[in-house]
Scaffold this motif. Sequence first.
Motif, mmCIF file in Angstrom:
data_model
loop_
_atom_site.group_PDB
_atom_site.id
_atom_site.type_symbol
_atom_site.label_atom_id
_atom_site.label_comp_id
_atom_site.label_asym_id
_atom_site.label_seq_id
_atom_site.Cartn_x
_atom_site.Cartn_y
_atom_site.Cartn_z
ATOM 1 N N THR A 46 0.844 -1.200 0.000
ATOM 2 C CA THR A 46 0.000 0.000 0.000
ATOM 3 C C THR A 46 0.874 1.243 0.000
ATOM 4 O OG1 THR A 46 -1.860 -1.031 1.131
ATOM 5 C CG2 THR A 46 -1.689 1.351 1.317
ATOM 6 N N TYR A 47 0.619 2.128 -0.959
ATOM 7 C CA TYR A 47 1.300 3.414 -1.017
ATOM 8 C C TYR A 47 0.321 4.466 -0.539
ATOM 9 C CZ TYR A 47 3.748 7.483 -2.912
ATOM 10 O OH TYR A 47 4.384 8.686 -3.061
ATOM 11 N N ARG A 48 0.677 5.139 0.542
ATOM 12 C CA ARG A 48 -0.256 6.083 1.161
ATOM 13 C C ARG A 48 0.504 7.362 1.471
ATOM 14 N NH1 ARG A 48 -1.466 7.341 6.536
ATOM 15 N NH2 ARG A 48 0.088 5.838 7.261
ATOM 16 N N VAL A 49 0.201 8.451 0.737
ATOM 17 C CA VAL A 49 0.900 9.709 0.994
ATOM 18 C C VAL A 49 0.399 10.297 2.305
ATOM 19 C CG1 VAL A 49 1.172 10.090 -1.491
ATOM 20 C CG2 VAL A 49 -0.672 11.235 -0.267
ATOM 21 N N ARG A 50 1.242 11.097 2.921
ATOM 22 C CA ARG A 50 0.920 11.653 4.227
ATOM 23 C C ARG A 50 0.486 13.116 4.101
ATOM 24 N NH1 ARG A 50 2.147 6.579 4.818
ATOM 25 N NH2 ARG A 50 3.694 5.964 6.370
ATOM 26 N N ALA A 51 -0.344 13.559 5.052
ATOM 27 C CA ALA A 51 -0.670 14.982 5.154
ATOM 28 C C ALA A 51 0.505 15.700 5.808
ATOM 29 C CB ALA A 51 -1.916 15.157 6.014
#
Length: 482
Positions: free
Chosen positions: A296-301
Amino acid sequence: MKYISTRGAAERRGFSEILLEGLAPDGGLYLPERYPQVDTATLKAWRRLSYADLAFQILSLYIDDIPADDLHGICRRTYTEAVFGTPQIVPLKTLQPKLHLEALSNGPTLAFKDMAMQLLGQLFEYELGRRGQTLNILGATSGDTGSAAEYAMRGKRGVRVFMLSPHGRMSPFQQAQMFSLQDENIHNLVVQGVFDDCQDIVKAVSNDLAFKRRYRIGTVNSINWARLLAQVVYYFAGYFQATEEDGQPVSFTVPSGNFGNICAGHVARMMGLPIARLVCATNENDVLDEFFRTGTYRVRASAETHETSSPSMDISKASNFERFVYDLLGRDGQRTAALFRDAVEGDGRFTLAPEDFARVPRDFGFVSGRSTHADRLATIRHCFDRYGVMIDTHTADGLKVALERRDPQVPMIVLETALPVKFAATIREALGREPDRPAALDGIEAAPKRFTVVPADVQAVKDHIARHCPELSAGVAAASGG
Ligand SMILES: *Cc1c(COP(=O)(O)O)cnc(C)c1O
């Protein structure tokens, strides 16, 4: 060689066309349409070359619109002992048999970004001269990238640099490095705000297409293909130093942020360099480690992005990662666009199908690990006590993960991405002493500084640029009614 976009647009472009550009028009990143293959005989022939000549051989496989003699001259002017401190340019330091550091940070700003940026400076000057054009590079920096760009572009014909940095946020050493440059074509704009304000201003200026065109605004960010290509060279140079026989595998560990450095390792591996593992090391900002562990690739805030003691790896998304995913998906531009344009730019994440994810370690050699502030301190101490070698915080993240992921049979090369003097506070915390400092930089903090403080305001930055580009501003005031 032609270049194509990771999002599948049909257009194919030459190297010199994409050199001065950022994203492809469809929002994708440029990649060569194929990877030239290097066999054992070629490796054997390259093993004895100087770094500059090796760079020329590798670049020649990807650049066919600059005459060979010119390209060779560019490589020889870039990779000199005078600029990089040693004849090998990227010497290997052996900690113990089969465990090495590759020194990539002996250039003018003491971080590995010089390896690519110094070449970019020469290429830009060459290409702009050939076209009879000028370029104004606009960027935002919190440290390494901005200073590397300024040291690469200083004194270059046809190029100005306008570099925004947040007021009072850089270390005294970093400020001294950037602000002590007295070259007319280098403009340090100190913004009364934080790094995000600087980035927002750069975006706003670049989104004003009329301004961008009139003032020939360009960038040198990490998605630039020429930067990535320059970085491919030191994977070969490290390989030759760590092996005696061509064909013997080695592994690399890469302290990673935007995935530029390790993506160059991926390119080298795709060309046939015998790389067993590419180990991606992250700090607490573990977007990439999460991907390599879970698929899973999940960009951060921004609120989720930590400020760490290896700040050049503090990223919320990895801007070069799309290049690898494109190769992973069999170079399917439609599927890559669906993941990055629709999913990432939509709800900020995607998860690979299990059969695609299984190929990441199996077919592409990637594994990963993560390191924290406590790990950095322990690793800096361990490396100093055990081997007598002082390393910086980013390299420490790499070494920590390398020691976990290493196969004792296979030489492991950890890329040293900066020198400890840039991160003195953490070195003091770890070792209770000051970091070593190259003699040339003694007293740099006391050198006269050249910078302009501006409010965190788009118009103020535009006005500053316009005032300093007289040849482009002529007639603007009249045309806009004053
Ligand atoms: C930029 C940088 C990194 C991260 O490199 P990426 O190409 O963004 O992955 C690591 N260490 C240092 C010192 C850097 O300046």
